[in-house]
Design a protein around this motif. Structure first.
Motif, PDB file in Angstrom:
ATOM      1  N   SER A 147      41.369  40.477  28.213  1.00 53.32           N
ATOM      2  CA  SER A 147      40.355  39.498  28.273  1.00 53.32           C
ATOM      3  C   SER A 147      40.285  39.649  29.945  1.00 53.32           C
ATOM      4  N   ILE A 148      38.946  39.748  30.325  1.00 52.27           N
ATOM      5  CA  ILE A 148      38.833  39.318  31.731  1.00 52.27           C
ATOM      6  C   ILE A 148      38.978  37.901  32.150  1.00 52.27           C
ATOM      7  N   GLY A 191      34.268  41.235  28.393  1.00 49.06           N
ATOM      8  CA  GLY A 191      33.799  40.029  29.339  1.00 49.06           C
ATOM      9  C   GLY A 191      33.221  39.065  28.489  1.00 49.06           C
ATOM     10  N   ALA A 192      31.929  38.494  28.827  1.00 50.49           N
ATOM     11  CA  ALA A 192      31.239  37.405  28.350  1.00 50.49           C
ATOM     12  C   ALA A 192      30.465  37.880  26.830  1.00 50.49           C
ATOM     13  N   PHE A 211      25.373  34.661  32.904  1.00 55.72           N
ATOM     14  CA  PHE A 211      26.071  35.890  32.748  1.00 55.72           C
ATOM     15  C   PHE A 211      25.470  37.106  32.837  1.00 55.72           C
ATOM     16  N   GLN A 215      25.787  39.970  35.865  1.00 52.64           N
ATOM     17  CA  GLN A 215      26.422  41.300  35.307  1.00 52.64           C
ATOM     18  C   GLN A 215      25.444  42.305  36.107  1.00 52.64           C
ATOM     19  N   VAL A 247      37.950  47.638  30.825  1.00 51.20           N
ATOM     20  CA  VAL A 247      37.040  46.567  31.072  1.00 51.20           C
ATOM     21  C   VAL A 247      35.756  46.717  30.704  1.00 51.20           C
ATOM     22  N   ASP A 249      32.728  44.670  30.601  1.00 47.30           N
ATOM     23  CA  ASP A 249      31.890  43.410  30.816  1.00 47.30           C
ATOM     24  C   ASP A 249      30.655  43.739  31.418  1.00 47.30           C
ATOM     25  N   LEU A 252      30.284  42.254  35.261  1.00 47.10           N
ATOM     26  CA  LEU A 252      30.430  40.788  35.342  1.00 47.10           C
ATOM     27  C   LEU A 252      31.454  40.468  36.448  1.00 47.10           C
ATOM     28  N   ARG A 253      32.377  41.203  36.638  1.00 43.98           N
ATOM     29  CA  ARG A 253      33.603  40.540  37.512  1.00 43.98           C
ATOM     30  C   ARG A 253      33.209  40.861  38.832  1.00 43.98           C
TER      31      ARG A 253
END
Length: 253
Positions: A147-148, A191-192, A211, A215, A247, A249, A252-253
């Motif tokens: 998971s992130i 991610g989310a 979110f 992103q 990853v 996501d 998002l990160r």
């Protein structure tokens, strides 16, 4: 959009943990649609049986086995049942997890042990058992779920984030050990992802919008996005891809 079909997954035996709902259900459906022979375990019996019956209408009913992954002996029995029913497992997707939120001061020793059991212990023992079957085949793909959450330090998720960070270490070590047998081991770090459970327990409409704004890709991340990544990692197309954490996501990160 048009998505890939992987001929190498046709009739390949795939075993998925936590396949009755959320991301797991999307993974089960995706593998069924690719023509794989799919088996999955979950503690949610009603939801899982309904999924199996719905997919049977598409022509290939997955094998559902009720299993509490806190019980490693029951997990081993399920894996043996799949081998005896469908044949040796060629794809393992260690999807099952639990991301319960807890503040640090509220965590007890029992909470810690349960979180580790729900999020990493069963991944190791599933890989251990399935790895034996894959060695007889001379090939296989194991897909663990990270998971992130551990990458950015998610709030009220210290125990969960710790387990999900450990999944990457597990993945790297198993990839090194299993590689000589042509068994690939990778991880996916979602991610989310907005599942029904997330919306019911944790994520508001405002959270979802936040979110999306953070992103790079401006739509909600959904279970099918993760399932398509799992298909690629399971297929022969990714044969030289191992010891990686992918990853997914939306930036998002």
């Amino acid at each position: 959009m048009t998505f890939a079909r992987y001929s190498s997954l046709q009739n390949r035996v795939a075993f998925i943990t936590g396949g009755g709902s959320g991301i797991g259900a999307s993974i089960v459906e995706a593998f069924v649609e690719q023509g794989a022979q799919v088996a999955f375990v979950d503690i949610l019996e009603d939801e899982s049986r309904a999924l199996a019956e719905r997919l049977a209408e598409k022509g290939k009913k997955p094998l559902f086995i009720a299993c509490d992954l806190l019980d490693i002996k029951a997990l081993d029995v399920a894996i043996t049942t799949v081998r005896d029913t469908l044949g040796p497992i060629q794809v393992l997707v260690n999807n099952a997890a639990n991301d319960t939120r807890q503040e640090v001061d509220a965590v007890t020793e029992a909470d810690w042990d349960r979180t580790m059991s729900l999020n990493i212990k069963h991944q190791f023992f599933a890989a251990q058992a399935v790895g034996r079957q894959m060695r007889t085949l001379g090939a296989g793909s194991i897909i663990n779920f990270s998971s992130i959450a551990w990458m950015g330090g998610a709030g009220a998720m210290t125990t969960y984030a710790t387990a999900k960070a450990a999944v990457v270490g597990l993945t790297n070590s198993l990839a090194r050990e299993f590689g000589p047998s042509n068994i690939r081991v990778n991880a996916i770090a979602p991610g989310a992802v907005i599942t029904e459970r997330q919306k019911r327990l944790w994520v508001s409409e405002d959270d979802m919008q936040m979110f999306i704004e953070r992103q790079c890709m401006k739509r909600s991340l959904v279970p099918d996005d993760i399932a398509r990544t799992a298909l690629f990692l399971a297929a022969d197309d990714s044969f030289m891809l191992t010891k990686q954490c992918i990853v997914v996501d939306g930036g998002l990160r």
